[in-house]
Scaffold this active site. Structure first.
Site, short mmCIF file in Angstrom:
data_model
loop_
_atom_site.label_atom_id
_atom_site.label_comp_id
_atom_site.label_asym_id
_atom_site.label_seq_id
_atom_site.Cartn_x
_atom_site.Cartn_y
_atom_site.Cartn_z
N LYS A 261 16.97 -25.41 42.12
CA LYS A 261 18.57 -24.94 41.87
C LYS A 261 19.27 -26.18 43.00
O LYS A 261 20.14 -26.53 42.84
CB LYS A 261 18.74 -23.77 42.51
CG LYS A 261 18.37 -23.40 43.90
CD LYS A 261 19.46 -23.81 45.12
CE LYS A 261 18.56 -23.26 46.26
NZ LYS A 261 19.51 -24.02 47.36
N ASN B 41 23.88 -29.47 49.39
CA ASN B 41 23.61 -30.43 48.45
C ASN B 41 24.74 -30.51 47.79
O ASN B 41 25.21 -31.77 47.10
CB ASN B 41 22.58 -29.82 47.24
CG ASN B 41 21.15 -29.83 48.20
OD1 ASN B 41 20.53 -30.98 48.29
ND2 ASN B 41 20.78 -28.86 48.64
#
Ligand code: NAD
Ligand code: 13P
Length: 352
Positions: free
Chosen positions: A206, A271
């Site tokens: 992910k 991220n």
């Protein structure tokens, strides 16, 4: 009766919150020693003081989790071997790129009866192929290693906001139940599933999708585009996991470690944040530079994971089946502009 003694290997943002969660439970539960050791990768603060000394003086990780008391029974220790030597429960929570080196230093230095758990989202790619971090730990240290993953943005859990997590285990259900006991609180609900690879791959992959979601934010493309990226990403996550480990269970994707972590990371993770900045600068500033500027020492996992995934796919000749993963790698390596994230091919991988 066995008494359990816990050491946390790592003390970044999530490592510090993990120590806090655990420390609240070791105080409460009789089968655990109160003290929780936390290994700190030592560094000097701008004040000239050592981070470890400040943590032990203030009970706060002032660099990676400022403003949160860890619990008086958390003891920071800069000496890795000393920190692990008495522990029979080892919690690994460092950025994944450091684990190879840490395992080398720990081999032969831990209790042979220790159990491990990895909270680390990432994998290693070796000549022989991909190796999940829990497998690296298990092989290098000769211990059983479960994993804990989930929709767990550390700063939110530090403030005791309700969330869930998933423990993945392979054989030892009893150990998994002990980990659940150690982590769960009324605001942190932990469920165990017998699918260590599925849980760990969810957490690992992910992060690549979250970089893509960040690009979409930086390009100001809106919610539909972001949802499309998340859907395509989830599909690629499932296909990739099945390709590596046919035993991975579909139901794992509906646990906290699956869809829920994908959503929270694409909405509020690091991220995503650095991916957004990268796209805003049109790919002209490197991820390393932006990470250093925006994260104050915290580390991204997604860019390196995109490269590692790409290596696995190239090796198996199936890059074309994973347009999203491949685009994230090409963009972050500077070979394509951020806008290429929405020009991915129509060739869809199929989850079967
Ligand atoms: P972090 O990114 O906040 O901090 C970086 C850590 O790495 C610091 O403790 C630093 O001292 C240490 N470090 C720097 N150089 C090092 C070296 N050479 N050797 C060893 N350590 C070094 O760390 P984190 O957020 O605790 O992340 C650890 C893992 O947890 C990652 O895999 C991450 O994906 C995962 N995770 C993080 C969160 C979160 O919200 N922060 C949530 C779930 C999972
Ligand atoms: P980031 O590393 O992108 O912040 O993701 C944190 C996380 O894993 C939440 O579960």
């Amino acid at each position: 009766v066995i008494m359990y003694k816990v050491t946390v290997v790592g003390s970044g943002n999530w490592g510090s919150v993990a120590a806090k969660l655990i420390a609240s439970n070791t105080l409460r539960l009789n089968s655990f020693h109160d003290e929780v050791r936390m290994w700190v990768f030592e560094e000097k603060l701008p004040s000239g003081e050592k981070l470890t000394d400040v943590i032990n003086k203030t009970n706060e990780n002032v660099k990676y989790l400022p403003g949160i008391k860890l619990g008086k029974n958390v003891v920071a220790d800069p000496d890795l071997e000393n920190a692990v030597k008495d522990a029979n429960m080892l919690v690994f929570v460092t950025p994944h790129q450091f684990m190879e080196g840490i395992c080398k230093r720990l081999a032969g230095k831990i209790r042979p009866d220790a159990e491990g758990i990895s909270l680390i989202k990432g994998m290693e790619v070796k000549k022989e192929g991909p190796c999940m971090i829990s497998t690296l730990i298990s092989k290098r240290l000769g211990i059983n290693c479960s994993v804990l993953m989930g929709a767990n943005i550390a700063n939110e859990i530090a403030m005791e906001k309700f969330s869930e997590a998933t423990v993945g285990y392979s054989k030892n259900k009893e150990a998994a139940e002990r980990w659940v006991q150690l982590f769960r609180t009324p605001y942190f609900i932990v469920t165990d599933v017998q699918d260590v690879e599925g849980v760990e791959l969810c957490g690992t992959l992910k992060n690549v999708v979250a970089i893509a979601a960040g690009f979409v934010d930086g390009l100001e493309m809106g919610n539909n585009t972001k949802a499309a990226i998340m859907r395509i990403g989830l599909n690629e996550m499932m296909v990739f996991s099945k390709m590596l480990f046919p035993s991975v269970k579909e139901s794992t994707y509906f646990e906290s470690c699956g869809v829920a972590d994908l959503i929270t990371t694409c909405l509020g993770g690091r991220n995503r944040k650095v991916g957004e900045a990268y796209a805003r600068y049109g790919g002209k500033r490197s991820f390393d530079e932006l990470e250093a500027e925006l994260l104050n020492g915290q580390k991204l996992q997604g860019v390196l994971t995109a490269l590692e995934v790409h290596e696995v796919l190239s090796d198996r000749g199936c890059v074309h089946m994973f347009p999203l993963f491949s685009a994230v790698h090409a963009i972050s390596a500077g070979r394509l502009p951020p806008s290429a994230i929405v020009e991915i091919s129509n060739e869809k991988p199929r989850y079967t």
